[in-house]
Each structure stands twice: as C-alpha cells, then as structure tokens.
Design a protein around this motif. Structure first.
Motif, PDB file in Angstrom:
ATOM      1  N   PRO A   1     -48.007  28.746  -9.798  1.00  0.00           N
ATOM      2  CA  PRO A   1     -47.126  27.895  -8.990  1.00  0.00           C
ATOM      3  C   PRO A   1     -47.172  28.267  -7.511  1.00  0.00           C
ATOM      4  CG  PRO A   1     -45.826  29.523 -10.160  1.00  0.00           C
ATOM      5  CD  PRO A   1     -47.232  29.676 -10.649  1.00  0.00           C
ATOM      6  N   PHE A   2     -47.334  27.253  -6.670  1.00  0.00           N
ATOM      7  CA  PHE A   2     -47.300  27.448  -5.214  1.00  0.00           C
ATOM      8  C   PHE A   2     -45.896  27.095  -4.734  1.00  0.00           C
ATOM      9  CE2 PHE A   2     -47.987  26.497  -0.744  1.00  0.00           C
ATOM     10  CZ  PHE A   2     -48.996  27.390  -0.374  1.00  0.00           C
ATOM     11  N   PRO A   3     -45.235  27.988  -4.014  1.00  0.00           N
ATOM     12  CA  PRO A   3     -43.844  27.733  -3.628  1.00  0.00           C
ATOM     13  C   PRO A   3     -43.726  26.618  -2.601  1.00  0.00           C
ATOM     14  CG  PRO A   3     -44.654  29.712  -2.558  1.00  0.00           C
ATOM     15  CD  PRO A   3     -45.728  29.286  -3.518  1.00  0.00           C
ATOM     16  N   GLN A   4     -42.697  25.797  -2.782  1.00  0.00           N
ATOM     17  CA  GLN A   4     -42.375  24.739  -1.828  1.00  0.00           C
ATOM     18  C   GLN A   4     -40.869  24.689  -1.650  1.00  0.00           C
ATOM     19  OE1 GLN A   4     -44.417  20.837  -2.416  1.00  0.00           O
ATOM     20  NE2 GLN A   4     -45.173  21.749  -4.297  1.00  0.00           N
ATOM     21  N   ASP A   5     -40.445  24.311  -0.471  1.00  0.00           N
ATOM     22  CA  ASP A   5     -39.017  24.109  -0.250  1.00  0.00           C
ATOM     23  C   ASP A   5     -38.571  22.745  -0.766  1.00  0.00           C
ATOM     24  OD1 ASP A   5     -38.407  26.548   0.812  1.00  0.00           O
ATOM     25  OD2 ASP A   5     -38.636  25.930   2.895  1.00  0.00           O
ATOM     26  N   TYR A   6     -39.323  21.707  -0.406  1.00  0.00           N
ATOM     27  CA  TYR A   6     -38.862  20.345  -0.676  1.00  0.00           C
ATOM     28  C   TYR A   6     -39.015  19.958  -2.149  1.00  0.00           C
ATOM     29  CZ  TYR A   6     -38.108  15.339  -0.024  1.00  0.00           C
ATOM     30  OH  TYR A   6     -37.622  14.052  -0.096  1.00  0.00           O
ATOM     31  N   ARG A   7     -40.144  20.278  -2.719  1.00  0.00           N
ATOM     32  CA  ARG A   7     -40.362  19.965  -4.133  1.00  0.00           C
ATOM     33  C   ARG A   7     -40.690  21.248  -4.893  1.00  0.00           C
ATOM     34  NH1 ARG A   7     -39.991  14.599  -4.599  1.00  0.00           N
ATOM     35  NH2 ARG A   7     -40.720  13.257  -2.891  1.00  0.00           N
ATOM     36  N   CYS A   8     -39.760  22.155  -4.879  1.00  0.00           N
ATOM     37  CA  CYS A   8     -39.940  23.441  -5.559  1.00  0.00           C
ATOM     38  C   CYS A   8     -40.153  23.212  -7.054  1.00  0.00           C
ATOM     39  CB  CYS A   8     -38.702  24.320  -5.343  1.00  0.00           C
ATOM     40  SG  CYS A   8     -38.735  25.871  -6.273  1.00  0.00           S
ATOM     41  N   PRO A   9     -41.211  23.798  -7.636  1.00  0.00           N
ATOM     42  CA  PRO A   9     -41.461  23.581  -9.070  1.00  0.00           C
ATOM     43  C   PRO A   9     -40.343  24.103  -9.960  1.00  0.00           C
ATOM     44  CG  PRO A   9     -42.876  25.315  -8.198  1.00  0.00           C
ATOM     45  CD  PRO A   9     -42.224  24.670  -7.023  1.00  0.00           C
ATOM     46  N   PHE A  10     -39.495  24.981  -9.416  1.00  0.00           N
ATOM     47  CA  PHE A  10     -38.389  25.531 -10.195  1.00  0.00           C
ATOM     48  C   PHE A  10     -37.039  24.924  -9.806  1.00  0.00           C
ATOM     49  CE2 PHE A  10     -41.676  28.809  -9.656  1.00  0.00           C
ATOM     50  CZ  PHE A  10     -42.080  28.936 -10.975  1.00  0.00           C
ATOM     51  N   GLY A  11     -37.072  23.963  -8.873  1.00  0.00           N
ATOM     52  CA  GLY A  11     -35.840  23.317  -8.457  1.00  0.00           C
ATOM     53  C   GLY A  11     -34.916  24.205  -7.656  1.00  0.00           C
ATOM     54  N   ILE A  12     -35.465  25.225  -7.002  1.00  0.00           N
ATOM     55  CA  ILE A  12     -34.640  26.193  -6.267  1.00  0.00           C
ATOM     56  C   ILE A  12     -34.912  26.113  -4.770  1.00  0.00           C
ATOM     57  CG2 ILE A  12     -34.025  28.626  -5.989  1.00  0.00           C
ATOM     58  CD1 ILE A  12     -35.070  29.051  -8.862  1.00  0.00           C
ATOM     59  N   GLY A  13     -36.184  26.261  -4.390  1.00  0.00           N
ATOM     60  CA  GLY A  13     -36.559  26.234  -2.986  1.00  0.00           C
ATOM     61  C   GLY A  13     -36.222  27.519  -2.262  1.00  0.00           C
ATOM     62  N   GLY A  14     -36.632  27.579  -0.988  1.00  0.00           N
ATOM     63  CA  GLY A  14     -36.295  28.722  -0.152  1.00  0.00           C
ATOM     64  C   GLY A  14     -36.878  30.033  -0.642  1.00  0.00           C
ATOM     65  N   GLU A  15     -36.295  31.129  -0.177  1.00  0.00           N
ATOM     66  CA  GLU A  15     -36.781  32.461  -0.536  1.00  0.00           C
ATOM     67  C   GLU A  15     -36.663  32.710  -2.034  1.00  0.00           C
ATOM     68  OE1 GLU A  15     -34.940  35.493   1.757  1.00  0.00           O
ATOM     69  OE2 GLU A  15     -35.572  34.676   3.695  1.00  0.00           O
ATOM     70  N   ARG A  16     -35.598  32.188  -2.638  1.00  0.00           N
ATOM     71  CA  ARG A  16     -35.407  32.396  -4.073  1.00  0.00           C
ATOM     72  C   ARG A  16     -36.516  31.712  -4.869  1.00  0.00           C
ATOM     73  NH1 ARG A  16     -34.533  35.548  -8.116  1.00  0.00           N
ATOM     74  NH2 ARG A  16     -33.460  34.596  -9.888  1.00  0.00           N
ATOM     75  N   GLY A  17     -36.875  30.491  -4.485  1.00  0.00           N
ATOM     76  CA  GLY A  17     -37.949  29.801  -5.176  1.00  0.00           C
ATOM     77  C   GLY A  17     -39.276  30.528  -5.035  1.00  0.00           C
ATOM     78  N   ALA A  18     -39.553  31.057  -3.830  1.00  0.00           N
ATOM     79  CA  ALA A  18     -40.790  31.809  -3.614  1.00  0.00           C
ATOM     80  C   ALA A  18     -40.813  33.079  -4.449  1.00  0.00           C
ATOM     81  CB  ALA A  18     -40.936  32.143  -2.135  1.00  0.00           C
ATOM     82  N   GLU A  19     -39.659  33.729  -4.585  1.00  0.00           N
ATOM     83  CA  GLU A  19     -39.588  34.951  -5.381  1.00  0.00           C
ATOM     84  C   GLU A  19     -39.817  34.656  -6.859  1.00  0.00           C
ATOM     85  OE1 GLU A  19     -39.214  38.755  -6.854  1.00  0.00           O
ATOM     86  OE2 GLU A  19     -39.676  38.033  -4.832  1.00  0.00           O
ATOM     87  N   VAL A  20     -39.239  33.571  -7.352  1.00  0.00           N
ATOM     88  CA  VAL A  20     -39.462  33.197  -8.752  1.00  0.00           C
ATOM     89  C   VAL A  20     -40.943  32.910  -8.992  1.00  0.00           C
ATOM     90  CG1 VAL A  20     -38.977  31.461 -10.514  1.00  0.00           C
ATOM     91  CG2 VAL A  20     -37.118  32.353  -9.117  1.00  0.00           C
ATOM     92  N   ALA A  21     -41.591  32.206  -8.046  1.00  0.00           N
ATOM     93  CA  ALA A  21     -43.022  31.920  -8.180  1.00  0.00           C
ATOM     94  C   ALA A  21     -43.834  33.212  -8.230  1.00  0.00           C
ATOM     95  CB  ALA A  21     -43.496  31.045  -7.022  1.00  0.00           C
ATOM     96  N   ALA A  22     -43.473  34.169  -7.385  1.00  0.00           N
ATOM     97  CA  ALA A  22     -44.175  35.455  -7.382  1.00  0.00           C
ATOM     98  C   ALA A  22     -43.957  36.201  -8.690  1.00  0.00           C
ATOM     99  CB  ALA A  22     -43.705  36.297  -6.197  1.00  0.00           C
ATOM    100  N   ARG A  23     -42.735  36.196  -9.194  1.00  0.00           N
ATOM    101  CA  ARG A  23     -42.446  36.888 -10.456  1.00  0.00           C
ATOM    102  C   ARG A  23     -43.170  36.230 -11.614  1.00  0.00           C
ATOM    103  NH1 ARG A  23     -36.265  38.435 -11.379  1.00  0.00           N
ATOM    104  NH2 ARG A  23     -37.306  39.379 -13.182  1.00  0.00           N
ATOM    105  N   TRP A  24     -43.272  34.917 -11.590  1.00  0.00           N
ATOM    106  CA  TRP A  24     -44.029  34.201 -12.621  1.00  0.00           C
ATOM    107  C   TRP A  24     -45.486  34.695 -12.622  1.00  0.00           C
ATOM    108  CZ3 TRP A  24     -43.044  30.053 -16.084  1.00  0.00           C
ATOM    109  CH2 TRP A  24     -44.174  29.446 -16.616  1.00  0.00           C
ATOM    110  N   THR A  25     -46.065  34.772 -11.433  1.00  0.00           N
ATOM    111  CA  THR A  25     -47.448  35.230 -11.315  1.00  0.00           C
ATOM    112  C   THR A  25     -47.602  36.646 -11.847  1.00  0.00           C
ATOM    113  OG1 THR A  25     -47.833  33.812  -9.390  1.00  0.00           O
ATOM    114  CG2 THR A  25     -49.271  35.733  -9.639  1.00  0.00           C
ATOM    115  N   GLU A  26     -46.724  37.536 -11.425  1.00  0.00           N
ATOM    116  CA  GLU A  26     -46.791  38.933 -11.850  1.00  0.00           C
ATOM    117  C   GLU A  26     -46.637  39.053 -13.356  1.00  0.00           C
ATOM    118  OE1 GLU A  26     -45.282  43.026  -9.784  1.00  0.00           O
ATOM    119  OE2 GLU A  26     -43.860  41.356  -9.897  1.00  0.00           O
ATOM    120  N   SER A  27     -45.694  38.318 -13.925  1.00  0.00           N
ATOM    121  CA  SER A  27     -45.461  38.379 -15.365  1.00  0.00           C
ATOM    122  C   SER A  27     -46.673  37.878 -16.142  1.00  0.00           C
ATOM    123  CB  SER A  27     -44.224  37.540 -15.720  1.00  0.00           C
ATOM    124  OG  SER A  27     -44.052  37.462 -17.118  1.00  0.00           O
ATOM    125  N   LEU A  28     -47.268  36.793 -15.674  1.00  0.00           N
ATOM    126  CA  LEU A  28     -48.426  36.238 -16.375  1.00  0.00           C
ATOM    127  C   LEU A  28     -49.595  37.219 -16.381  1.00  0.00           C
ATOM    128  CD1 LEU A  28     -49.704  33.744 -17.753  1.00  0.00           C
ATOM    129  CD2 LEU A  28     -50.493  33.041 -15.485  1.00  0.00           C
TER     130      LEU A  28
END
Length: 461
Positions: free
Chosen positions: A177-204
């Motif tokens: 997942p590539f983080p986005q503010d406007y269309r965040c794949p996790f529906g969060i956006g901002g720093e929190r959305g970017a952190e979730v995307a990073a954690r997803w990558t690390e976990s995978l």
C-alpha cells in the motif's frame, strides 16, 4: 478573470492534413495525440506554436522531460558544440570527453553520501529500460527474484517495468500500500495512515506465511506521477529505508519524473534525507533528448560484462544537453525556485477549490502539481472507494479540452484519469504561472457549465 481563446493565425489546412495522415498511419496505441490534437512546429520555453499558428502554454513539458522548457539556449548551444566539434555521435559504451563531463556533473548533483560510493550504468535511452536494468542488477546482487512495488505505481511499459506498475494485469510482484491523504487505502490518512501502511509492509515481509517471495529489491516513486501526483510522506520514506536496510533489501528510487529539481529538491529523495541503493534516472537528465541511467551503490556491482547492454547507450548529444541542463539547474538554484513557485501555485489552486466543489483535492510537490476532480453530486464510496466523492474522469477530460481551447496544455493522470496534472518547466516565471492558473480556472468554470459534460456524466454513472 476570463481568458479568451487564442485566435488562429494561419489557415488550418496544413494542420488538419497532418493530423488526418497521422490517424491513418500511426498505431491505435498512440496516446497524447488523441487528447492533444495539435501539430507543434516551433517552441521556446513554455510556449509551443502549432502548424495552424495558434500558441499554447505547455504544462506537459514532455511528461516532465523539459526541465528548462523547449529549446533553451544553453541546451541548443551544447548540442551545437558537439556537432561542430566533429565528435562521433554514436559510440556504444566507449568513454568520451562528452560522457565524462556528463558523469562528472551528474555525480556532483547527487546526494554526497550516495555519490561517494556509486557506479553508473548507461542504459537504452528510455526510462523503462533503466528500470529493467535496476531489477536485473538487484537480482544478480542478491540472488533473489521477488520484487516489492506499490499500488498506483508507474515504472514504464516494458514487461518487467509494467509488472511492477499499478495497472499490471499479470501480477508478478508483491504489491504494497502506498500512503495517501485523500484516498487513504485504510480510510485514515495523514501520519497515522502512513504508519499503518509501513506496519503492513513490515508485517508482510516478516510473515513466513505472508506469500511474498524473497525480495531482490523494493522500487518506489518519491512522488507518484501517473498514479495521480501523490507525494510520499517523508516519514514513510524513512520507514521504507529502515525496513529494507534491516532486511538487506536494496531500495530502488525511481526518479525518472521527479528528478532534476522538479519537486523542489534536486532529487526527490533529498526531501526525506534517505540514501537509496539504486536511483533510476531519465527524462530531464538528457536535456530534452533520450537518455537513461541507473546509479547504484558499488557493492551491488556484481553483474558480468554485457549483463545489460544496448546499441544506443552512448547518445552524445543527449549527454551534452544533459550536462548543460544539470549545470543550469544547479547553478541557478531552480530546485529552490520550483519549491517556492510550486507552493504559491498550490495555494491558489486550494483557494480555487473553495468555490468549486468538483475539486476534491489539490496536491503536489514543487512544480509537480495535481488537481483531482470529483462529482460532488454522486454518493461517496463509489469508484474511488472511501468517504470521498467519486472521481470524475469525464469532467477532467472536458477540462483538458477547455484548457486546450484557451491555449493551455495539461495532462491527466490518476487511477481514473481524473487528476489534472501540471508539469511546467522549472524556468516558469511568476507572470507565466499566473497565466497558466487563469486559463485553468477559466477552463474549469466552462467545463462545469458544459452540456456535453452533463450528457457524458449521465451516461457514465
């Protein structure tokens, strides 16, 4: 402020004849010619003149290739000097003074910690070939075959590069997942959305049952261009560097479109301060002529002679034009200029959005700007996903055509081709920036009133 359509200055017969012959002779795969039915015959800086005598402000810039605009004097002089010198124009990968000067200037612009321990490979003249070279390099160096890429990515049209791009139908890479503010794949956006995307990558990557093949490398764009002008958050970029470094996964930065000052730094990775293992460079580095290279950490230089070759690796004219362009951008601090002017343009576009609900989002970095158009009358959660209004590619297409009628060339991008993209040259003046935004605002207002748009929208949704 209303902007009138520029009047034709010459009979359209030549213009129409060339376009007609093109449609009969060229392949169905042609792209820009479909939405931009013009016949350029002269160009300088921001301006193109067509065969029909009409003049256009070019905010496509060869898809980001023309850092200095069309036919900049320093570029023309560099090309002329090579031609007048009698130097060979075709040299395969032999060493020449022209190549040496280009490599020296390029390395002078790279992040010092990267340049101090780097090698360069000259590739075929297109960015997609450099992407293929980067994949071959990291696979040879690591002995692994898997690749990590991101949703929304675009890396080229050859087989391997296309497989790592967001629109790939035959997926052979692990998609992250590539983080986005406007269309965040996790529906969060901002720093929190970017952190979730990073954690997803690390976990995978750490999940033995995650299904990801052992990766030879990770490729990312610091700003996704064709994906809709989505800047990667600096903190997320640093996390990707930490994640890949901890797992000995080479990190490939695709700077084909973001490089040479486009985003407000000479190289877009400099915003986050990361040092990648490989940088893929093309477009602006050739000063408007075809040139593509990869620059990489010397420890990765394990491939055999001929492991990546090509007849047209030694484009002397492109190297000379590229040297002049790199030096001009560096000496005149055009990256800093792009940051300043780009921020002003973003601010004006964001103000425009207040009075136009069809502007869903304005985003970008430096002089790489995107305006996502949406249909505010349609329910959220449609083709765009999430709570935002759905993208409106029909309106975007009408805006593009209304821009062209007003003498402004813009490109469309994004998942649904609903993002109006601006890639003006770094030499853009304040007055030219105002003219560009005036014409875009006028085109947007006209598109909103367009009965053609309403008819098409009604048949689309």
């Amino acid at each position: 402020m209303a902007v009138t359509e520029p009047a034709p200055l010459a009979p359209p017969s030549v213009h129409e004849g060339i376009l007609r012959r093109q449609s009969l002779r060229e392949s169905a795969a042609r792209t820009y010619a479909r939405s931009l039915p013009i016949v350029p015959v002269r160009a300088r800086g921001l301006t193109i003149e067509g065969a029909d005598g009409r003049r256009y402000l070019d905010c496509l810039s060869g898809a980001g290739t023309l850092a200095l605009g069309h036919n900049h004097p320093v570029v023309l002089e560099a090309i002329k000097n090579v031609i007048d010198s009698g130097a060979p124009l075709h040299v395969l990968d032999l060493a020449t003074p022209v190549k040496d000067a280009f490599t020296t200037e390029l390395f002078a612009t790279l992040p010092p910690r990267f340049a101090d321990n780097a090698r360069i490979q000259f590739c075929g003249p297109a960015g997609t070939d450099a992407v293929e070279a980067a994949f071959k390099l990291v696979r040879a160096a690591t002995g692994r075959n898997g690749l990590l890429a991101f949703t929304g990515a675009y890396h080229g049209m050859t087989a391997g590069a296309l497989a790592a791009s967001g629109g790939a139908e035959d997926v052979r890479v692990t998609r992250l997942p590539f983080p986005q503010d406007y269309r965040c794949p996790f529906g969060i956006g901002g720093e929190r959305g970017a952190e979730v995307a990073a954690r997803w990558t690390e976990s995978l990557l750490d999940d033995p049952k995650g299904g990801a093949p052992a990766p030879a490398g990770m490729i990312l764009e610091p700003v996704q261009g064709e994906g809709g002008v989505n800047p990667a958050p600096d903190g997320w970029m640093r996390r990707m560097r930490e994640i890949t470094e901890a797992r000995s996964i080479p990190l490939i930065a695709d700077e084909v479109q973001t490089g040479v000052g486009r985003t407000g730094a000479f190289w877009a990775v400099q915003h986050s301060g990361i040092v990648p293992d490989v940088m893929v460079l093309s477009k602006a580095i050739g000063g408007s002529l075809p040139l593509a290279v990869i620059v990489y950490r010397s420890e990765l230089d394990t491939w055999q002679p001929g492991a990546h070759a090509g007849t047209f690796r030694g484009n002397q004219l492109a190297m000379a034009a590229g040297t002049a362009t790199l030096a001009y951008v560096r000496e005149n601090r055009l990256a800093e200029r792009a940051a300043t002017l780009g921020a002003r343009m973003l601010a004006r576009l964001q103000a425009l959005a207040i009075d136009h609900p069809c502007i869903g989002d304005v985003r970008g970095r430096g002089l790489m700007i995107g305006v996502e158009l949406v249909d505010p009358e349609m329910p959220a959660g449609g083709t765009g996903g999430g709570p935002e209004a759905p993208p409106d590619p029909v309106l975007a297409s009408v805006v593009q055509q209304e821009c062209l009628r007003r003498g402004l060339i813009v490109e469309l991008g994004g998942r649904h081709s609903a993002v109006v993209r601006l890639l003006p040259p770094l030499t853009l003046t304040d007055e030219q920036a105002t003219a560009v935004l005036d014409r875009l605002a006028d085109a947007l207002a006209a598109a909103e009133r367009s009965p053609h748009r309403r008819t098409m929208t009604g048949s689309t949704h």
